[in-house]
Design an enzyme around this catalytic site. Sequence first.
Site, PDB file in Angstrom:
ATOM      1  N   ARG A 115       0.917  -1.289  -0.041  1.00 34.34           N
ATOM      2  CA  ARG A 115       0.009   0.079  -0.114  1.00 34.34           C
ATOM      3  C   ARG A 115       0.876   1.356   0.052  1.00 34.34           C
ATOM      4  O   ARG A 115       0.473   2.352  -0.641  1.00 34.34           O
ATOM      5  CB  ARG A 115      -0.939  -0.076   1.303  1.00 34.34           C
ATOM      6  CG  ARG A 115      -1.539   1.243   1.337  1.00 34.34           C
ATOM      7  CD  ARG A 115      -2.971   1.408   2.510  1.00 34.34           C
ATOM      8  NE  ARG A 115      -2.897   0.207   3.436  1.00 34.34           N
ATOM      9  CZ  ARG A 115      -2.175   0.389   4.519  1.00 34.34           C
ATOM     10  NH1 ARG A 115      -1.516   1.405   4.748  1.00 34.34           N
ATOM     11  NH2 ARG A 115      -2.147  -0.376   5.376  1.00 34.34           N
ATOM     12  N   TYR A 152     -19.171  16.862 -13.070  1.00 31.67           N
ATOM     13  CA  TYR A 152     -19.519  15.396 -13.064  1.00 31.67           C
ATOM     14  C   TYR A 152     -20.389  15.093 -11.824  1.00 31.67           C
ATOM     15  O   TYR A 152     -20.145  15.606 -10.741  1.00 31.67           O
ATOM     16  CB  TYR A 152     -18.185  14.569 -13.022  1.00 31.67           C
ATOM     17  CG  TYR A 152     -18.463  13.039 -12.895  1.00 31.67           C
ATOM     18  CD1 TYR A 152     -19.301  12.420 -13.539  1.00 31.67           C
ATOM     19  CD2 TYR A 152     -17.821  12.423 -11.987  1.00 31.67           C
ATOM     20  CE1 TYR A 152     -19.697  11.081 -13.368  1.00 31.67           C
ATOM     21  CE2 TYR A 152     -18.036  11.032 -11.670  1.00 31.67           C
ATOM     22  CZ  TYR A 152     -18.875  10.421 -12.224  1.00 31.67           C
ATOM     23  OH  TYR A 152     -19.122   9.143 -12.067  1.00 31.67           O
ATOM     24  N   ASP A 176     -10.244  19.731 -12.290  1.00 35.99           N
ATOM     25  CA  ASP A 176     -10.309  18.492 -12.767  1.00 35.99           C
ATOM     26  C   ASP A 176      -9.976  18.523 -14.218  1.00 35.99           C
ATOM     27  O   ASP A 176     -11.039  19.210 -15.086  1.00 35.99           O
ATOM     28  CB  ASP A 176     -11.872  17.837 -12.460  1.00 35.99           C
ATOM     29  CG  ASP A 176     -12.198  16.417 -12.883  1.00 35.99           C
ATOM     30  OD1 ASP A 176     -11.523  16.268 -14.015  1.00 35.99           O
ATOM     31  OD2 ASP A 176     -12.920  15.750 -12.348  1.00 35.99           O
ATOM     32  N   LYS A 203     -10.246   7.740 -18.182  1.00 36.53           N
ATOM     33  CA  LYS A 203     -10.627   8.507 -19.232  1.00 36.53           C
ATOM     34  C   LYS A 203      -9.601   8.510 -20.159  1.00 36.53           C
ATOM     35  O   LYS A 203      -8.843   7.430 -20.545  1.00 36.53           O
ATOM     36  CB  LYS A 203     -11.100   9.535 -19.236  1.00 36.53           C
ATOM     37  CG  LYS A 203     -12.374   9.766 -17.784  1.00 36.53           C
ATOM     38  CD  LYS A 203     -13.491   8.681 -18.077  1.00 36.53           C
ATOM     39  CE  LYS A 203     -14.572   8.842 -17.330  1.00 36.53           C
ATOM     40  NZ  LYS A 203     -14.731   8.163 -16.059  1.00 36.53           N
TER      41      LYS A 203
END
Length: 378
Positions: free
Chosen positions: A46, A98, A169, A194
């Site tokens: 992690r 979004y 963003d 994306k």
Amino acid sequence: MGFATDCIHAGQEPDPTTGAIITPIYQTSTYVQQGIGEHKGYEYGRTHNLTRRALEKNLAALEAGSDAYCFASGLAATQAVLSLVRQGERVVVSDNVYGGTWRLFTKILSRYGILFDFIDASDATAFEAQAGDFALLWIETPTNPLMKVCDIAALAAVARKRGAVFVVDNTFMSPFFQRPLELGADIVVHSTTKFLNGHSDSIGGVAVVKHAAHADWLRYVQNAAGAILSPFDAWLVLRGTKTLALRMPRHEENGRLIAQFLRDQKKIARVYWPGFTDHPGHAIQKRQASGFGALISFDLGSREAANRVLRKLRLCSLGESLGGIETLISHPATMTHAGYSQAERDALGIGDGLIRISVGCEDAADLIADLAQGLAAV
Ligand code: PLP
């Protein structure tokens, strides 16, 4: 180095053990230690993973940042960035972001006492008059799905006056077209799902930072909260960014042809694309980005008309998401913006007939033929 060179090489060296030119997938949860505290700088998966780290360095270079931190999704990256804000502080957000961002802010983070206000940021002067004081400003530009353009440099000045953190963003544009950190933003967020990955086969997110204090905090949050990007997803996105500079011009060229085709259709009430010279944000977009992107929205007036067209399309696939090499078409009212109430969508202008298309890299003539036969249904 140039942008295309960075896409292919930044953050990556041949593997020191074998010389493999491609960064391996370090699919391990832990690392063997020689004695107490004796290790090679890697303790637990992690905290440390070299595949993820290579991607983070790659994305920091592409966005001209000082560092980057990858998370399990775009929304996980968003949540990590919002942990910079404390209870009682105010966050101002550009309207029609979004729907998942809106949902995270209004339904989850508001429960922790963070205050959110959504304001149209497409006119920076009007925005400043309305915005008041805030600790963090969050924008998308162009906005999702109505393609309003926000002036990044002007909004950076507004945020700076308040000592606030300014986050962009940049998912719609990708760093190929727009680099907000160079225009005054403090942090850039992407859904790597994306355009950065570009192949519709991975979910991920990244926060790219400029300041050391933000890097320290996000590195801490990445490990302490744990919503990390998996090694395999990191490898997929690293593979995706290698072709970013090849894919984006093709997305845009196809986008331009399709936007024009849609605008020529009498059945379509309105087409939203910042590349049109009469788009209110066209001049700003031209100044702050090197292209107009491949996201286009258009309005067919009613849900019934939209559904008739969507059901007929064969090549343009109906689905949630964007930025893949395949053309994807979506219905914001029932997909990306379903979390908003009908009244909230109406207030923003996200009608039931609105369709958003993420133009892929197919032959434009085939896409136009598909859209033409779909539109024949109304
Ligand atoms: N930001 C934008 C502009 C998006 O379109 C999306 C998802 O569609 C996200 C963030 C969230 O990303 P993810 O789906 O990877 O969590």
